[in-house]
Motif scaffolding. Structure first.
Motif, PDB file in Angstrom:
ATOM      1  N   PHE A 112       0.832  -1.199   0.000  1.00 46.02           N
ATOM      2  CA  PHE A 112       0.000   0.000   0.000  1.00 46.02           C
ATOM      3  C   PHE A 112       0.870   1.253   0.000  1.00 46.02           C
ATOM      4  CE2 PHE A 112      -2.418   3.355   2.179  1.00 46.02           C
ATOM      5  CZ  PHE A 112      -3.528   3.414   1.345  1.00 46.02           C
ATOM      6  N   GLY A 113       2.024   1.190   0.651  1.00 46.47           N
ATOM      7  CA  GLY A 113       2.952   2.315   0.617  1.00 46.47           C
ATOM      8  C   GLY A 113       3.428   2.590  -0.792  1.00 46.47           C
ATOM      9  N   GLY A 114       3.742   1.526  -1.540  1.00 46.21           N
ATOM     10  CA  GLY A 114       4.141   1.680  -2.933  1.00 46.21           C
ATOM     11  C   GLY A 114       3.011   2.191  -3.797  1.00 46.21           C
ATOM     12  N   PHE A 115       1.808   1.737  -3.512  1.00 44.63           N
ATOM     13  CA  PHE A 115       0.619   2.214  -4.232  1.00 44.63           C
ATOM     14  C   PHE A 115       0.462   3.723  -4.062  1.00 44.63           C
ATOM     15  CE2 PHE A 115      -3.766   3.565  -3.383  1.00 44.63           C
ATOM     16  CZ  PHE A 115      -4.348   3.375  -4.625  1.00 44.63           C
ATOM     17  N   ALA A 116       0.624   4.200  -2.837  1.00 46.13           N
ATOM     18  CA  ALA A 116       0.472   5.626  -2.561  1.00 46.13           C
ATOM     19  C   ALA A 116       1.581   6.447  -3.213  1.00 46.13           C
ATOM     20  CB  ALA A 116       0.473   5.857  -1.047  1.00 46.13           C
ATOM     21  N   ALA A 117       2.819   5.962  -3.100  1.00 46.24           N
ATOM     22  CA  ALA A 117       3.945   6.687  -3.695  1.00 46.24           C
ATOM     23  C   ALA A 117       3.787   6.773  -5.211  1.00 46.24           C
ATOM     24  CB  ALA A 117       5.255   5.995  -3.326  1.00 46.24           C
ATOM     25  N   SER A 118       3.357   5.680  -5.829  1.00 49.28           N
ATOM     26  CA  SER A 118       3.157   5.666  -7.280  1.00 49.28           C
ATOM     27  C   SER A 118       2.079   6.649  -7.690  1.00 49.28           C
ATOM     28  CB  SER A 118       2.772   4.255  -7.753  1.00 49.28           C
ATOM     29  OG  SER A 118       3.765   3.326  -7.409  1.00 49.28           O
ATOM     30  N   SER A 119       1.023   6.723  -6.884  1.00 51.12           N
ATOM     31  CA  SER A 119      -0.073   7.636  -7.172  1.00 51.12           C
ATOM     32  C   SER A 119       0.389   9.090  -7.118  1.00 51.12           C
ATOM     33  CB  SER A 119      -1.216   7.411  -6.170  1.00 51.12           C
ATOM     34  OG  SER A 119      -2.257   8.341  -6.359  1.00 51.12           O
ATOM     35  N   VAL A 120       1.246   9.388  -6.150  1.00 48.53           N
ATOM     36  CA  VAL A 120       1.714  10.760  -5.953  1.00 48.53           C
ATOM     37  C   VAL A 120       2.622  11.218  -7.094  1.00 48.53           C
ATOM     38  CG1 VAL A 120       3.156  12.241  -4.490  1.00 48.53           C
ATOM     39  CG2 VAL A 120       1.446  10.739  -3.460  1.00 48.53           C
ATOM     40  N   ILE A 121       3.544  10.367  -7.528  1.00 48.04           N
ATOM     41  CA  ILE A 121       4.517  10.759  -8.552  1.00 48.04           C
ATOM     42  C   ILE A 121       4.031  10.470  -9.972  1.00 48.04           C
ATOM     43  CG2 ILE A 121       6.418  10.399  -6.955  1.00 48.04           C
ATOM     44  CD1 ILE A 121       7.079   7.819  -8.383  1.00 48.04           C
ATOM     45  N   GLY A 122       2.850   9.869 -10.086  1.00 47.36           N
ATOM     46  CA  GLY A 122       2.288   9.614 -11.404  1.00 47.36           C
ATOM     47  C   GLY A 122       2.825   8.373 -12.087  1.00 47.36           C
ATOM     48  N   LEU A 123       3.445   7.462 -11.345  1.00 42.64           N
ATOM     49  CA  LEU A 123       3.974   6.219 -11.895  1.00 42.64           C
ATOM     50  C   LEU A 123       2.875   5.162 -11.916  1.00 42.64           C
ATOM     51  CD1 LEU A 123       6.615   4.680 -12.784  1.00 42.64           C
ATOM     52  CD2 LEU A 123       6.853   4.010 -10.377  1.00 42.64           C
ATOM     53  N   ASN A 124       2.942   4.254 -12.883  1.00 42.92           N
ATOM     54  CA  ASN A 124       1.987   3.153 -12.920  1.00 42.92           C
ATOM     55  C   ASN A 124       2.003   2.421 -11.584  1.00 42.92           C
ATOM     56  OD1 ASN A 124       1.492   0.050 -13.417  1.00 42.92           O
ATOM     57  ND2 ASN A 124       0.450   1.114 -15.083  1.00 42.92           N
ATOM     58  N   PHE A 125       0.835   2.321 -10.945  1.00 46.34           N
ATOM     59  CA  PHE A 125       0.823   1.801  -9.577  1.00 46.34           C
ATOM     60  C   PHE A 125       1.192   0.322  -9.508  1.00 46.34           C
ATOM     61  CE2 PHE A 125      -3.370   0.164 -10.538  1.00 46.34           C
ATOM     62  CZ  PHE A 125      -3.550  -0.884  -9.662  1.00 46.34           C
ATOM     63  N   VAL A 126       0.951  -0.434 -10.590  1.00 48.50           N
ATOM     64  CA  VAL A 126       1.334  -1.846 -10.597  1.00 48.50           C
ATOM     65  C   VAL A 126       2.852  -1.973 -10.516  1.00 48.50           C
ATOM     66  CG1 VAL A 126       1.340  -3.972 -11.938  1.00 48.50           C
ATOM     67  CG2 VAL A 126      -0.716  -2.560 -11.863  1.00 48.50           C
ATOM     68  N   LEU A 127       3.545  -1.166 -11.314  1.00 44.96           N
ATOM     69  CA  LEU A 127       5.008  -1.195 -11.316  1.00 44.96           C
ATOM     70  C   LEU A 127       5.573  -0.682  -9.996  1.00 44.96           C
ATOM     71  CD1 LEU A 127       7.681  -1.605 -12.829  1.00 44.96           C
ATOM     72  CD2 LEU A 127       7.433   0.732 -13.717  1.00 44.96           C
ATOM     73  N   GLY A 128       5.081   0.477  -9.569  1.00 44.99           N
ATOM     74  CA  GLY A 128       5.605   1.081  -8.348  1.00 44.99           C
ATOM     75  C   GLY A 128       5.351   0.245  -7.107  1.00 44.99           C
ATOM     76  N   ALA A 129       4.122  -0.225  -6.952  1.00 44.50           N
ATOM     77  CA  ALA A 129       3.776  -1.037  -5.782  1.00 44.50           C
ATOM     78  C   ALA A 129       4.491  -2.380  -5.816  1.00 44.50           C
ATOM     79  CB  ALA A 129       2.268  -1.234  -5.706  1.00 44.50           C
ATOM     80  N   GLY A 130       4.677  -2.920  -7.025  1.00 47.84           N
ATOM     81  CA  GLY A 130       5.373  -4.197  -7.144  1.00 47.84           C
ATOM     82  C   GLY A 130       6.816  -4.094  -6.707  1.00 47.84           C
ATOM     83  N   ILE A 131       7.512  -3.055  -7.163  1.00 53.71           N
ATOM     84  CA  ILE A 131       8.910  -2.848  -6.768  1.00 53.71           C
ATOM     85  C   ILE A 131       9.003  -2.619  -5.268  1.00 53.71           C
ATOM     86  CG2 ILE A 131      10.888  -1.300  -6.996  1.00 53.71           C
ATOM     87  CD1 ILE A 131      10.015  -0.823  -9.901  1.00 53.71           C
ATOM     88  N   TRP A 132       8.100  -1.793  -4.749  1.00 52.47           N
ATOM     89  CA  TRP A 132       8.096  -1.470  -3.323  1.00 52.47           C
ATOM     90  C   TRP A 132       7.842  -2.722  -2.489  1.00 52.47           C
ATOM     91  CZ3 TRP A 132       7.516   3.988  -1.648  1.00 52.47           C
ATOM     92  CH2 TRP A 132       7.468   4.134  -0.264  1.00 52.47           C
ATOM     93  N   GLY A 133       6.873  -3.531  -2.902  1.00 54.46           N
ATOM     94  CA  GLY A 133       6.546  -4.735  -2.148  1.00 54.46           C
ATOM     95  C   GLY A 133       7.675  -5.743  -2.145  1.00 54.46           C
TER      96      GLY A 133
END
Length: 281
Positions: A52-73
């Motif tokens: 969920f932290g990656g999901f939020a960060a991706s949303s803020v910076i405009g990155l695809n949330f699947v990619l951002g949350a996946g890397i973060w997780g």
């Protein structure tokens, strides 16, 4: 009665929801066997919060949330694994610190900067309406990858699950196998985010596997049985979600909990008393 049950299938969004929920249940059931037998139930809960932290960060910076949350997780999973293996603190403490901090960061980011991706509630509890065609294909790809990993690395995963010390001495690269399992687990949680939500996905990982363990002591049987139970819970839960107007993750988990209660009452929980090693037989 039958017309009422079939009514939602006239809507494209519901058909997508049913497909995703069924696949998500099967995927979580398959991965959940390794989670339960390794005593990692808490890490499934923790990783969902970390993602969920990656999901939020991706949303803020405009990155695809699947990619951002996946890397973060995945990064969170590796961090937990490294800290736990170093024996500086217990694995449960490592999970608690890393994942709750990540979840808190996600809430803070969304509160301060707002949400530009999927809705906050949908991310937490799942939503039928929020499911897109991309979600279907993403989940199908992750399911295929997971099945491929289980089939090609079956013996290594089995050995590392039941006797990691001996497996390491015998030539199985346990650390690499654990990292692969963490990757699959992270992807499974991420792929089911839209239908189950981060707060409830841990239950879909644990419940089917626990039920399967009460019904069989054979590891191979446990894998397909847990997948089948998860798929049925996803299918039934999604239908209940539409008719009760309740978030999909909630009804899927409640369906699984009901199945667990029935099987527990019927078996007396005998399967849970067996030593994990018996599941190899």
């Amino acid at each position: 009665m039958i017309e009422t049950l079939l009514e939602p299938f006239a809507y494209a969004f519901f058909v997508k929801g049913v497909v995703v929920a069924t696949m998500a249940g099967a995927l979580c059931g398959l991965v959940g066997v390794y989670v339960v037998l390794r005593g990692m139930s808490y890490i499934g809960h923790g990783l969902s919060h970390a993602i969920f932290g990656g999901f939020a960060a991706s949303s803020v910076i405009g990155l695809n949330f699947v990619l951002g949350a996946g890397i973060w997780g995945f990064a969170s999973a590796l961090a937990i694994n490294r800290v736990a293996r170093a024996h500086r603190i217990g694995a449960d403490a490592a999970i608690g610190v890393i994942t709750t901090a990540s979840f808190a960061l996600g809430v803070a980011l969304l509160t301060v900067f707002g949400n530009r991706g999927p809705s906050f509630d949908a991310a937490l509890f799942g939503s039928i309406i929020g499911i897109s065609t991309a979600d279907v294909w993403t989940l199908a790809a992750v399911s295929a990858l997971t099945l491929g990993v289980v089939l090609t690395r079956y013996r290594a995963l089995l050995f590392a699950t039941f006797d990691p010390e001996v497996a390491d001495v015998s030539g199985v690269r346990v650390a690499r196998t654990d990292a692969l399992l963490m990757l699959v687990l992270s992807l499974a949680i991420l792929a089911t985010l839209s239908v189950i939500g981060v707060t409830l996905v841990a239950a879909t990982l644990v419940i089917p596997a626990v039920v399967a363990r009460m019904l069989t002591h054979r590891f191979a049987t446990m894998l397909w049985l847990s997948s089948a139970i998860g798929a049925v819970c996803g299918l039934v839960g999604m239908n209940l979600s539409y008719h009760l107007d309740v978030p999909s993750g909630t009804t899927i988990v409640l369906t699984g909990a009901t199945v667990f209660g029935v099987v527990l009452a019927a078996t007396g929980g005998r399967g849970l008393q067996r030593a994990p090693r018996a599941a190899v037989l």
